[in-house]
Write a protein that holds these residues in place. Sequence first.
Motif, PDB file in Angstrom:
ATOM      1  N   THR A  68       6.732   0.608   7.391  1.00 51.86           N
ATOM      2  CA  THR A  68       6.708   1.999   6.963  1.00 51.86           C
ATOM      3  C   THR A  68       8.160   2.432   6.766  1.00 51.86           C
ATOM      4  OG1 THR A  68       6.599   2.616   9.303  1.00 51.86           O
ATOM      5  CG2 THR A  68       4.532   2.634   8.061  1.00 51.86           C
ATOM      6  N   PRO A  69       8.427   3.369   5.856  1.00 47.89           N
ATOM      7  CA  PRO A  69       9.816   3.767   5.607  1.00 47.89           C
ATOM      8  C   PRO A  69      10.404   4.539   6.785  1.00 47.89           C
ATOM      9  CG  PRO A  69       8.305   5.147   4.351  1.00 47.89           C
ATOM     10  CD  PRO A  69       7.468   4.068   4.969  1.00 47.89           C
ATOM     11  N   GLY A  70      11.695   4.369   6.986  1.00 50.72           N
ATOM     12  CA  GLY A  70      12.395   5.134   8.006  1.00 50.72           C
ATOM     13  C   GLY A  70      12.217   4.602   9.416  1.00 50.72           C
ATOM     14  N   THR A  71      12.993   5.153  10.346  1.00 52.60           N
ATOM     15  CA  THR A  71      12.940   4.773  11.756  1.00 52.60           C
ATOM     16  C   THR A  71      12.959   6.034  12.614  1.00 52.60           C
ATOM     17  OG1 THR A  71      15.359   4.611  11.868  1.00 52.60           O
ATOM     18  CG2 THR A  71      14.146   2.585  11.338  1.00 52.60           C
ATOM     19  N   TYR A  72      12.721   5.851  13.908  1.00 50.85           N
ATOM     20  CA  TYR A  72      12.833   6.966  14.855  1.00 50.85           C
ATOM     21  C   TYR A  72      13.377   6.420  16.170  1.00 50.85           C
ATOM     22  CZ  TYR A  72       8.412   5.227  16.906  1.00 50.85           C
ATOM     23  OH  TYR A  72       7.441   4.455  17.487  1.00 50.85           O
ATOM     24  N   ASP A  73      13.885   7.302  17.007  1.00 52.17           N
ATOM     25  CA  ASP A  73      14.424   6.878  18.299  1.00 52.17           C
ATOM     26  C   ASP A  73      13.287   6.424  19.208  1.00 52.17           C
ATOM     27  OD1 ASP A  73      17.034   7.490  17.584  1.00 52.17           O
ATOM     28  OD2 ASP A  73      16.874   9.567  18.271  1.00 52.17           O
ATOM     29  N   ALA A  81       0.830  -1.204   0.000  1.00 60.10           N
ATOM     30  CA  ALA A  81       0.000   0.000   0.000  1.00 60.10           C
ATOM     31  C   ALA A  81       0.864   1.255   0.000  1.00 60.10           C
ATOM     32  CB  ALA A  81      -0.922  -0.010   1.224  1.00 60.10           C
ATOM     33  N   ASP A  82       0.248   2.382  -0.327  1.00 67.09           N
ATOM     34  CA  ASP A  82       0.963   3.662  -0.292  1.00 67.09           C
ATOM     35  C   ASP A  82       1.510   3.902   1.107  1.00 67.09           C
ATOM     36  OD1 ASP A  82       0.325   4.092  -2.918  1.00 67.09           O
ATOM     37  OD2 ASP A  82      -1.394   5.406  -2.495  1.00 67.09           O
ATOM     38  N   GLY A  83       2.747   4.348   1.184  1.00 69.89           N
ATOM     39  CA  GLY A  83       3.366   4.606   2.478  1.00 69.89           C
ATOM     40  C   GLY A  83       4.035   3.399   3.086  1.00 69.89           C
ATOM     41  N   GLY A 113       2.559  10.121  12.758  1.00 72.68           N
ATOM     42  CA  GLY A 113       3.579   9.226  12.212  1.00 72.68           C
ATOM     43  C   GLY A 113       3.090   7.827  11.955  1.00 72.68           C
ATOM     44  N   GLY A 114       2.073   7.387  12.668  1.00 67.21           N
ATOM     45  CA  GLY A 114       1.565   6.038  12.472  1.00 67.21           C
ATOM     46  C   GLY A 114       0.698   5.938  11.225  1.00 67.21           C
ATOM     47  N   PRO A 115       0.696   4.794  10.537  1.00 69.89           N
ATOM     48  CA  PRO A 115      -0.148   4.630   9.353  1.00 69.89           C
ATOM     49  C   PRO A 115      -1.622   4.560   9.744  1.00 69.89           C
ATOM     50  CG  PRO A 115       0.898   2.550   9.920  1.00 69.89           C
ATOM     51  CD  PRO A 115       1.484   3.574  10.844  1.00 69.89           C
ATOM     52  N   PRO A 116      -2.527   4.863   8.834  1.00 68.07           N
ATOM     53  CA  PRO A 116      -3.959   4.774   9.167  1.00 68.07           C
ATOM     54  C   PRO A 116      -4.350   3.333   9.470  1.00 68.07           C
ATOM     55  CG  PRO A 116      -3.644   5.125   6.811  1.00 68.07           C
ATOM     56  CD  PRO A 116      -2.297   5.319   7.445  1.00 68.07           C
ATOM     57  N   VAL A 117      -5.192   3.157  10.484  1.00 72.51           N
ATOM     58  CA  VAL A 117      -5.618   1.807  10.870  1.00 72.51           C
ATOM     59  C   VAL A 117      -6.364   1.130   9.714  1.00 72.51           C
ATOM     60  CG1 VAL A 117      -6.973   0.470  12.524  1.00 72.51           C
ATOM     61  CG2 VAL A 117      -5.743   2.506  13.290  1.00 72.51           C
ATOM     62  N   SER A 118      -6.978   1.921   8.850  1.00 71.76           N
ATOM     63  CA  SER A 118      -7.699   1.353   7.704  1.00 71.76           C
ATOM     64  C   SER A 118      -6.770   0.575   6.769  1.00 71.76           C
ATOM     65  CB  SER A 118      -8.420   2.454   6.929  1.00 71.76           C
ATOM     66  OG  SER A 118      -7.501   3.441   6.487  1.00 71.76           O
ATOM     67  N   ASP A 119      -5.453   0.804   6.860  1.00 76.40           N
ATOM     68  CA  ASP A 119      -4.511   0.025   6.037  1.00 76.40           C
ATOM     69  C   ASP A 119      -4.545  -1.451   6.400  1.00 76.40           C
ATOM     70  OD1 ASP A 119      -3.748   2.186   4.573  1.00 76.40           O
ATOM     71  OD2 ASP A 119      -1.686   2.294   5.320  1.00 76.40           O
ATOM     72  N   MET A 120      -4.916  -1.775   7.632  1.00 72.46           N
ATOM     73  CA  MET A 120      -5.029  -3.188   8.004  1.00 72.46           C
ATOM     74  C   MET A 120      -6.087  -3.872   7.146  1.00 72.46           C
ATOM     75  SD  MET A 120      -4.832  -3.126  12.180  1.00 72.46           S
ATOM     76  CE  MET A 120      -3.415  -2.449  13.060  1.00 72.46           C
ATOM     77  N   ASP A 121      -7.229  -3.193   6.960  1.00 75.36           N
ATOM     78  CA  ASP A 121      -8.294  -3.763   6.129  1.00 75.36           C
ATOM     79  C   ASP A 121      -7.898  -3.793   4.662  1.00 75.36           C
ATOM     80  OD1 ASP A 121      -9.928  -4.093   8.379  1.00 75.36           O
ATOM     81  OD2 ASP A 121     -10.741  -2.060   8.194  1.00 75.36           O
ATOM     82  N   ARG A 122      -7.238  -2.727   4.201  1.00 74.60           N
ATOM     83  CA  ARG A 122      -6.832  -2.682   2.785  1.00 74.60           C
ATOM     84  C   ARG A 122      -5.853  -3.806   2.457  1.00 74.60           C
ATOM     85  NH1 ARG A 122      -6.342   3.016   3.938  1.00 74.60           N
ATOM     86  NH2 ARG A 122      -8.102   4.185   3.054  1.00 74.60           N
ATOM     87  N   ARG A 137       4.563  -2.125  11.034  1.00 73.91           N
ATOM     88  CA  ARG A 137       5.158  -3.381  10.572  1.00 73.91           C
ATOM     89  C   ARG A 137       4.042  -4.372  10.253  1.00 73.91           C
ATOM     90  NH1 ARG A 137       8.813  -5.329  15.358  1.00 73.91           N
ATOM     91  NH2 ARG A 137       7.081  -4.393  16.497  1.00 73.91           N
ATOM     92  N   VAL A 138       4.300  -5.216   9.235  1.00 72.99           N
ATOM     93  CA  VAL A 138       3.400  -6.316   8.901  1.00 72.99           C
ATOM     94  C   VAL A 138       4.265  -7.563   8.770  1.00 72.99           C
ATOM     95  CG1 VAL A 138       1.730  -7.250   7.257  1.00 72.99           C
ATOM     96  CG2 VAL A 138       1.811  -4.778   7.680  1.00 72.99           C
ATOM     97  N   SER A 139       3.870  -8.629   9.442  1.00 71.97           N
ATOM     98  CA  SER A 139       4.631  -9.880   9.372  1.00 71.97           C
ATOM     99  C   SER A 139       3.706 -11.028   8.985  1.00 71.97           C
ATOM    100  CB  SER A 139       5.306 -10.187  10.719  1.00 71.97           C
ATOM    101  OG  SER A 139       4.341 -10.380  11.736  1.00 71.97           O
ATOM    102  N   SER A 140       4.294 -12.096   8.461  1.00 66.24           N
ATOM    103  CA  SER A 140       3.530 -13.267   8.027  1.00 66.24           C
ATOM    104  C   SER A 140       4.298 -14.513   8.433  1.00 66.24           C
ATOM    105  CB  SER A 140       3.335 -13.229   6.497  1.00 66.24           C
ATOM    106  OG  SER A 140       2.721 -14.411   6.034  1.00 66.24           O
TER     107      SER A 140
END
Length: 304
Positions: A148-153, A130-132, A269-278, A165-168
Motif C-alpha cells: 500500500t502507498p505510504g508508511t506510518y510510525d 489492484a486499486d490502492g 488504514g488497512g486494505p480490504p481483506v477481499s483484496d487477497m481474493d482479488r 504488503r504482498v510478497s512472492s
Amino acid sequence: MSTTPPPGWYRDPSYPLTERWWDGTAWTDHRRQPEAAPRPPEPPRPAAVDSRRAKAVTLTVAGAVLVASVVTGAVLLDRDDDGDRTQTRTAPGGSSPAPRPTVTASASGRPSEDPSVVVDELNGITLPLADGWVRAENVAEDDVVMTTPGTYDCPGDPGLCRHGRVSSRTVTANDEKSPRALAENDIEDAANSAYDRDLLDARPYRGITSHRLVKAGSVAVAGRAGYFVRWRVRTAVGPGGYVESLAFPSSVGSQSPVIVRFAFDAGDGGPPVSDMDRITEGIRPVGDADTGGGVGSSIGPPGR
C-alpha cells in the motif's frame, strides 16, 4: 568622354581567382595565376559580364534574407506554450534548430511495462496491481512485490510500518510439494514476519498475542492447484491484522512451489481483506493472460 584602362593583367571578371590580359580595348584568352603585388583597378566590364555580376549579387542578397527568415522563424517557433524563450540548439553545419528528443513514459514510469500488473519473472507469474496498491519500492524484504502507498510510525518499537504488503517467493528449503502442507507450515512464519519481529529483530507491534483461523481451502492459481490459509492476528499494540499463505506450483522451469504471502493491517488504514481474493484470482502465468483461477474455479493438474 570615357577613359579606357591601358593594356595589362587584371582580375578576370569570369574567374576571379585568375588574371586575364586586357589589350586596351578587349579581353584576350591569355590568363595566369595572380601575383602577390596589388593590381591596378579593374577595367570596365562588358555589358554581359556586368549583367551576370548584378544577378549574382541579387541572388546572394536574396539568399541572405531567406536564411535570416528561416533562423527568425525557428526562434519564434522554439517557444513554450507560455511564450517563454527556450534554448535553441543548432545542427552541425546548418542554421536550423536541431530536433529535440521526446521522452514518452507509461503511467507506471516504465515505458515497456504493463501498469496494471507486477511481473515475477523468477516464478513465471504476474500479479494484478489492484486499486490502492503500488509496486514495492524502498522495502527491506527482497520478496515483497507490492505494498500500500505510504508508511506510518509503528506503534511499538521505533520504525516505519506499512498497512499492506504482498510478497512472492520460491520454496527451496525442503522437498515438500503439497500446496496444502506448504501453506499450513508457512502461515505461522508469515504471521511472525509481518507482526512479531522484523529483519532488524525489532518488534514494531510488540509481538503477537493471539491468532485464529479465518479461512482455508483449495484454490486455482494461474490454472494450477493451490491451497491457502488465512489468520487473523492480534498484537500487543496496534490493530493487528490478517495474514495469508498461498501455495501453488510454478508453471515454469522445474515447477518449484511458490508461496505468496499477504499481510494486511486490520482497522482504519488497512486494505480490504477481499483484496487477497482479488489478487489471487488475478494471478496469471507470464505471457498467458487468459489462464486464471480463484476459489471455486476449476483446478488443473499440479504438474504438466
